[in-house]
Design a protein around this motif. Structure first.
Motif, short mmCIF file in Angstrom:
data_model
loop_
_atom_site.label_atom_id
_atom_site.label_comp_id
_atom_site.label_asym_id
_atom_site.label_seq_id
_atom_site.Cartn_x
_atom_site.Cartn_y
_atom_site.Cartn_z
N ILE A 65 -55.56 -27.30 -32.42
CA ILE A 65 -54.14 -27.67 -32.44
C ILE A 65 -53.92 -29.16 -32.23
O ILE A 65 -52.80 -29.64 -32.34
N GLY A 66 -54.99 -29.89 -31.91
CA GLY A 66 -54.83 -31.32 -31.69
C GLY A 66 -56.12 -31.99 -31.30
O GLY A 66 -57.18 -31.37 -31.26
N ILE A 67 -55.98 -33.28 -31.00
CA ILE A 67 -57.10 -34.12 -30.52
C ILE A 67 -56.55 -34.93 -29.35
O ILE A 67 -55.44 -35.45 -29.43
N ILE A 68 -57.34 -35.06 -28.30
CA ILE A 68 -56.96 -35.94 -27.20
C ILE A 68 -58.04 -37.02 -27.08
O ILE A 68 -59.23 -36.73 -27.19
N SER A 69 -57.61 -38.27 -26.95
CA SER A 69 -58.56 -39.38 -26.88
C SER A 69 -58.25 -40.26 -25.67
O SER A 69 -57.21 -40.10 -25.01
N GLU A 70 -59.12 -41.18 -25.41
CA GLU A 70 -58.89 -42.15 -24.33
C GLU A 70 -57.59 -42.91 -24.56
O GLU A 70 -56.85 -43.16 -23.61
N VAL A 71 -57.33 -43.26 -25.79
CA VAL A 71 -56.11 -43.99 -26.12
C VAL A 71 -54.88 -43.15 -25.78
O VAL A 71 -53.91 -43.66 -25.21
N ASP A 72 -54.93 -41.86 -26.08
CA ASP A 72 -53.82 -40.97 -25.73
C ASP A 72 -53.63 -40.93 -24.21
O ASP A 72 -52.50 -40.89 -23.73
N LYS A 91 -49.68 -33.42 -18.99
CA LYS A 91 -50.43 -32.39 -19.73
C LYS A 91 -50.96 -32.93 -21.05
O LYS A 91 -50.37 -33.82 -21.67
N VAL A 92 -52.06 -32.36 -21.48
CA VAL A 92 -52.67 -32.72 -22.76
C VAL A 92 -51.65 -32.57 -23.89
O VAL A 92 -51.54 -33.44 -24.76
N LYS A 93 -50.87 -31.48 -23.87
CA LYS A 93 -49.91 -31.22 -24.95
C LYS A 93 -48.85 -32.31 -25.07
O LYS A 93 -48.27 -32.48 -26.14
N GLU A 94 -48.62 -33.07 -24.01
CA GLU A 94 -47.63 -34.15 -24.03
C GLU A 94 -48.19 -35.42 -24.68
O GLU A 94 -47.42 -36.29 -25.09
N HIS A 95 -49.49 -35.56 -24.74
CA HIS A 95 -50.10 -36.81 -25.18
C HIS A 95 -51.06 -36.69 -26.37
O HIS A 95 -51.41 -37.69 -26.97
N MET A 96 -51.48 -35.48 -26.70
CA MET A 96 -52.47 -35.30 -27.77
C MET A 96 -51.88 -35.65 -29.14
O MET A 96 -50.66 -35.61 -29.33
N SER A 97 -52.75 -35.96 -30.06
CA SER A 97 -52.36 -36.15 -31.46
C SER A 97 -52.38 -34.79 -32.13
O SER A 97 -53.36 -34.05 -32.01
N THR A 98 -51.31 -34.45 -32.82
CA THR A 98 -51.24 -33.13 -33.46
C THR A 98 -51.42 -33.20 -34.97
O THR A 98 -51.66 -32.18 -35.60
N ASP A 99 -51.33 -34.38 -35.52
CA ASP A 99 -51.52 -34.55 -36.97
C ASP A 99 -53.01 -34.81 -37.19
O ASP A 99 -53.44 -35.95 -37.35
#
Length: 153
Positions: A65-72, A91-99
């Motif tokens: 459903i997404g990617i989380i990175s250091e930049v996020d 939360k991860v869902k607030e900061h992750m990239s979803t596209d």
């Protein structure tokens, strides 16, 4: 053998698609993944301990459903600075990239390298029939090329 003005030389047969260098041969399959409700504290801890810069985010069924990175994660770190909070409870869902742009496992490593150049992304999840089976990073691609034999080019 072919005779030409260069003399006699052996003509190498055309390479078959079976000899292509593929994403599946160089991707990571033992993935660290996160859940959308994980905290940024947890993400930072895992990324630091595992010495990685990001990871896929999956739901309860394991779907990407997404990617989380250091930049996020920097977004939450900056927020903590302004609120004088040493913890990062976001939360991860607030900061992750979803596209999320994904690659198929049968893509050639050269085509994957081109995608890294075009899109300036550090990692691509690899899907098979819509299921997350691995991830290929820019580092994976860079590490693969010195190992290639001259005849595989």
């Amino acid at each position: 053998m072919v005779k030409s003005f260069q003399g006699v030389r052996m003509v190498e047969p055309k390479k078959s698609p079976a000899t292509q260098i593929l994403v599946k041969d160089h991707m990571s399959t033992n993935l660290v993944t996160f859940h959308p409700d994980d905290t940024i504290d947890k993400v930072l801890d895992v990324l630091t301990k595992r010495k990685i810069s990001g990871a896929p985010v999956v739901d309860e069924s394991g779907a990407l459903i997404g990617i989380i990175s250091e930049v996020d994660c920097l977004k939450e770190i900056i927020k903590g600075k302004y609120t004088n909070t040493p913890k990062f409870p976001g939360k991860v869902k607030e900061h992750m990239s979803t596209d999320v742009i994904t690659l198929g496992q049968e893509l050639s490593l050269f085509d994957a390298a081109q995608k890294f150049l075009e899109l300036k992304i550090r990692r691509f999840p690899v899907l098979k029939d819509g299921v997350l089976i691995g991830q290929i990073s820019l580092s994976d691609v860079i590490r693969a090329f010195p190992k290639l034999k001259q005849t595989t080019w």
